[in-house]
Design a protein around this motif. Sequence first.
Motif, PDB file in Angstrom:
ATOM      1  N   UNK A   1       0.806  -1.213   0.000  1.00 41.06           N
ATOM      2  CA  UNK A   1       0.000   0.000   0.000  1.00 41.06           C
ATOM      3  C   UNK A   1       0.840   1.266   0.000  1.00 41.06           C
ATOM      4  N   UNK A   2       2.111   1.139   0.329  1.00 40.50           N
ATOM      5  CA  UNK A   2       2.992   2.318   0.321  1.00 40.50           C
ATOM      6  C   UNK A   2       3.708   2.500  -1.011  1.00 40.50           C
ATOM      7  N   UNK A   3       3.527   1.583  -1.952  1.00 36.69           N
ATOM      8  CA  UNK A   3       4.173   1.710  -3.249  1.00 36.69           C
ATOM      9  C   UNK A   3       3.485   2.785  -4.080  1.00 36.69           C
ATOM     10  N   UNK A   4       4.263   3.486  -4.889  1.00 33.40           N
ATOM     11  CA  UNK A   4       3.709   4.538  -5.754  1.00 33.40           C
ATOM     12  C   UNK A   4       2.623   3.992  -6.676  1.00 33.40           C
TER      13      UNK A   4
ATOM     14  N   UNK B   1      -4.037  19.470  -9.064  1.00 30.60           N
ATOM     15  CA  UNK B   1      -3.235  18.577  -8.225  1.00 30.60           C
ATOM     16  C   UNK B   1      -3.041  17.203  -8.861  1.00 30.60           C
ATOM     17  N   UNK B   2      -3.465  17.072 -10.106  1.00 35.48           N
ATOM     18  CA  UNK B   2      -3.440  15.754 -10.750  1.00 35.48           C
ATOM     19  C   UNK B   2      -2.055  15.121 -10.791  1.00 35.48           C
ATOM     20  N   UNK B   3      -1.015  15.940 -10.883  1.00 33.65           N
ATOM     21  CA  UNK B   3       0.334  15.400 -11.008  1.00 33.65           C
ATOM     22  C   UNK B   3       1.039  15.172  -9.687  1.00 33.65           C
ATOM     23  N   UNK B   4       0.374  15.474  -8.575  1.00 33.17           N
ATOM     24  CA  UNK B   4       1.006  15.313  -7.264  1.00 33.17           C
ATOM     25  C   UNK B   4       0.961  13.866  -6.801  1.00 33.17           C
ATOM     26  N   UNK B   5       2.001  13.444  -6.107  1.00 33.71           N
ATOM     27  CA  UNK B   5       1.995  12.128  -5.486  1.00 33.71           C
ATOM     28  C   UNK B   5       1.516  12.295  -4.046  1.00 33.71           C
ATOM     29  N   UNK B   6       1.137  11.214  -3.412  1.00 32.18           N
ATOM     30  CA  UNK B   6       0.580  11.280  -2.058  1.00 32.18           C
ATOM     31  C   UNK B   6       1.529  11.956  -1.064  1.00 32.18           C
ATOM     32  N   UNK B   7       2.824  11.634  -1.177  1.00 37.77           N
ATOM     33  CA  UNK B   7       3.768  12.127  -0.174  1.00 37.77           C
ATOM     34  C   UNK B   7       3.957  13.639  -0.235  1.00 37.77           C
ATOM     35  N   UNK B   8       3.505  14.278  -1.313  1.00 40.55           N
ATOM     36  CA  UNK B   8       3.623  15.730  -1.411  1.00 40.55           C
ATOM     37  C   UNK B   8       2.822  16.406  -0.306  1.00 40.55           C
ATOM     38  N   UNK B   9       1.745  15.763   0.122  1.00 41.21           N
ATOM     39  CA  UNK B   9       0.916  16.320   1.197  1.00 41.21           C
ATOM     40  C   UNK B   9       0.925  15.446   2.453  1.00 41.21           C
ATOM     41  N   UNK B  10       1.016  14.135   2.255  1.00 44.25           N
ATOM     42  CA  UNK B  10       0.909  13.202   3.382  1.00 44.25           C
ATOM     43  C   UNK B  10       2.293  12.683   3.800  1.00 44.25           C
ATOM     44  N   UNK B  11       2.937  13.406   4.683  1.00 38.40           N
ATOM     45  CA  UNK B  11       4.251  12.983   5.189  1.00 38.40           C
ATOM     46  C   UNK B  11       4.081  11.842   6.188  1.00 38.40           C
ATOM     47  N   UNK B  12       5.087  10.977   6.278  1.00 40.35           N
ATOM     48  CA  UNK B  12       5.035   9.872   7.238  1.00 40.35           C
ATOM     49  C   UNK B  12       4.929  10.408   8.665  1.00 40.35           C
ATOM     50  N   UNK B  13       4.101   9.764   9.464  1.00 41.28           N
ATOM     51  CA  UNK B  13       3.963  10.151  10.865  1.00 41.28           C
ATOM     52  C   UNK B  13       5.225   9.775  11.629  1.00 41.28           C
ATOM     53  N   UNK B  14       5.460  10.437  12.738  1.00 43.60           N
ATOM     54  CA  UNK B  14       6.648  10.178  13.545  1.00 43.60           C
ATOM     55  C   UNK B  14       6.548   8.813  14.222  1.00 43.60           C
ATOM     56  N   UNK B  15       7.699   8.145  14.351  1.00 44.21           N
ATOM     57  CA  UNK B  15       7.737   6.838  14.985  1.00 44.21           C
ATOM     58  C   UNK B  15       7.375   5.723  14.018  1.00 44.21           C
ATOM     59  N   UNK B  16       7.626   4.489  14.440  1.00 49.87           N
ATOM     60  CA  UNK B  16       7.249   3.355  13.593  1.00 49.87           C
ATOM     61  C   UNK B  16       5.812   2.933  13.893  1.00 49.87           C
ATOM     62  N   UNK B  17       5.316   1.966  13.135  1.00 44.30           N
ATOM     63  CA  UNK B  17       3.917   1.554  13.228  1.00 44.30           C
ATOM     64  C   UNK B  17       3.563   1.072  14.632  1.00 44.30           C
ATOM     65  N   UNK B  18       4.444   0.280  15.234  1.00 41.51           N
ATOM     66  CA  UNK B  18       4.194  -0.268  16.568  1.00 41.51           C
ATOM     67  C   UNK B  18       4.118   0.846  17.607  1.00 41.51           C
ATOM     68  N   UNK B  19       5.015   1.818  17.504  1.00 40.51           N
ATOM     69  CA  UNK B  19       5.012   2.943  18.439  1.00 40.51           C
ATOM     70  C   UNK B  19       3.732   3.767  18.306  1.00 40.51           C
ATOM     71  N   UNK B  20       3.283   3.943  17.077  1.00 37.11           N
ATOM     72  CA  UNK B  20       2.051   4.699  16.849  1.00 37.11           C
ATOM     73  C   UNK B  20       0.852   3.984  17.454  1.00 37.11           C
TER      74      UNK B  20
ATOM     75  N   UNK C   1       0.291   8.402   8.478  1.00 38.80           N
ATOM     76  CA  UNK C   1       0.756   9.682   7.920  1.00 38.80           C
ATOM     77  C   UNK C   1       0.293  10.836   8.803  1.00 38.80           C
ATOM     78  N   UNK C   2       0.977  11.955   8.692  1.00 38.95           N
ATOM     79  CA  UNK C   2       0.609  13.137   9.457  1.00 38.95           C
ATOM     80  C   UNK C   2      -0.625  13.790   8.843  1.00 38.95           C
ATOM     81  N   UNK C   3      -1.405  14.447   9.684  1.00 34.24           N
ATOM     82  CA  UNK C   3      -2.554  15.189   9.172  1.00 34.24           C
ATOM     83  C   UNK C   3      -2.072  16.315   8.262  1.00 34.24           C
ATOM     84  N   UNK C   4      -2.840  16.584   7.204  1.00 33.03           N
ATOM     85  CA  UNK C   4      -2.516  17.674   6.293  1.00 33.03           C
ATOM     86  C   UNK C   4      -3.025  18.981   6.907  1.00 33.03           C
ATOM     87  N   UNK C   5      -2.182  19.991   6.957  1.00 30.57           N
ATOM     88  CA  UNK C   5      -2.535  21.264   7.582  1.00 30.57           C
ATOM     89  C   UNK C   5      -2.350  22.412   6.591  1.00 30.57           C
TER      90      UNK C   5
END
Length: 235
Positions: free
Chosen positions: A29-32, A47-66, A86-90
């Motif tokens: 699910x994390x693959x482009x 925004x058609x040419x934007x990839x997800x990571x342009x707005x949705x940065x990875x949340x801090x910590x690993x999955x288990x910590x979250x 992922x972090x909330x978009x602000x």
Amino acid sequence: MFKVSPLRKRQVIGGGIGLVLGVSIFYLLTLDATEEYVSIGPMNTGHEGLSCFACHADAKGNLLQQVQSNISHAVGARKEGVDFGTQDVTVKNCLECHDRPNDRHPTYRFSEPRFKEALHNIDATTCITCHTEHEEERVSVASINYCMNCHQELVVENDPLDISHEALIARQEWFTCIQCHDFHGNHKYEVPEKLSDTIPMEIIQAYFEGGKDPYGTDKKYIALSQEEWLKTLEK
């Protein structure tokens, strides 16, 4: 020799299979290539040419910590939860590409105490109130009479319009504002002096839904492309 019960074997095998499947699914699910399938909807106009990571940065910590942090928050052992996946978009994310020093209605201005009452009707401190992403349109605000929330007592000296602003406000014709005025004030165009020369509402609505820009393409500030934005991160 220690003998493992069949039930315990099944639990271990089942747990191992679940772990492998979970990690595999998360990785896929994390693959482009899977972006269009995990997206909650189509990208908005521009925004058609934007990839997800342009707005949705990875949340801090690993999955288990979250997971652990949010479980602790749920049971009251932690004051606040954390972003999951992922972090909330602000507003900050939006301004990384859309920062305009000339903005007539910058989001930060609406944090002033004088706008407290207006914010009960429309939260102009955040971009997504009017520009909800993944709706395949340009503007998603429910009604275009939003100017009424701040401009009820507007006074225009030497009013150039053939039907005065005072008269339009008295008649509650707030939809006419956008027929003359670009909300952010970023377009370079000649504002009409006759109401009959303003942009028809059906064209405005088509623009909101992703159609041609009726104010023209001549702008004072151009939003950054994803490539330009990435270059700013490298500096």
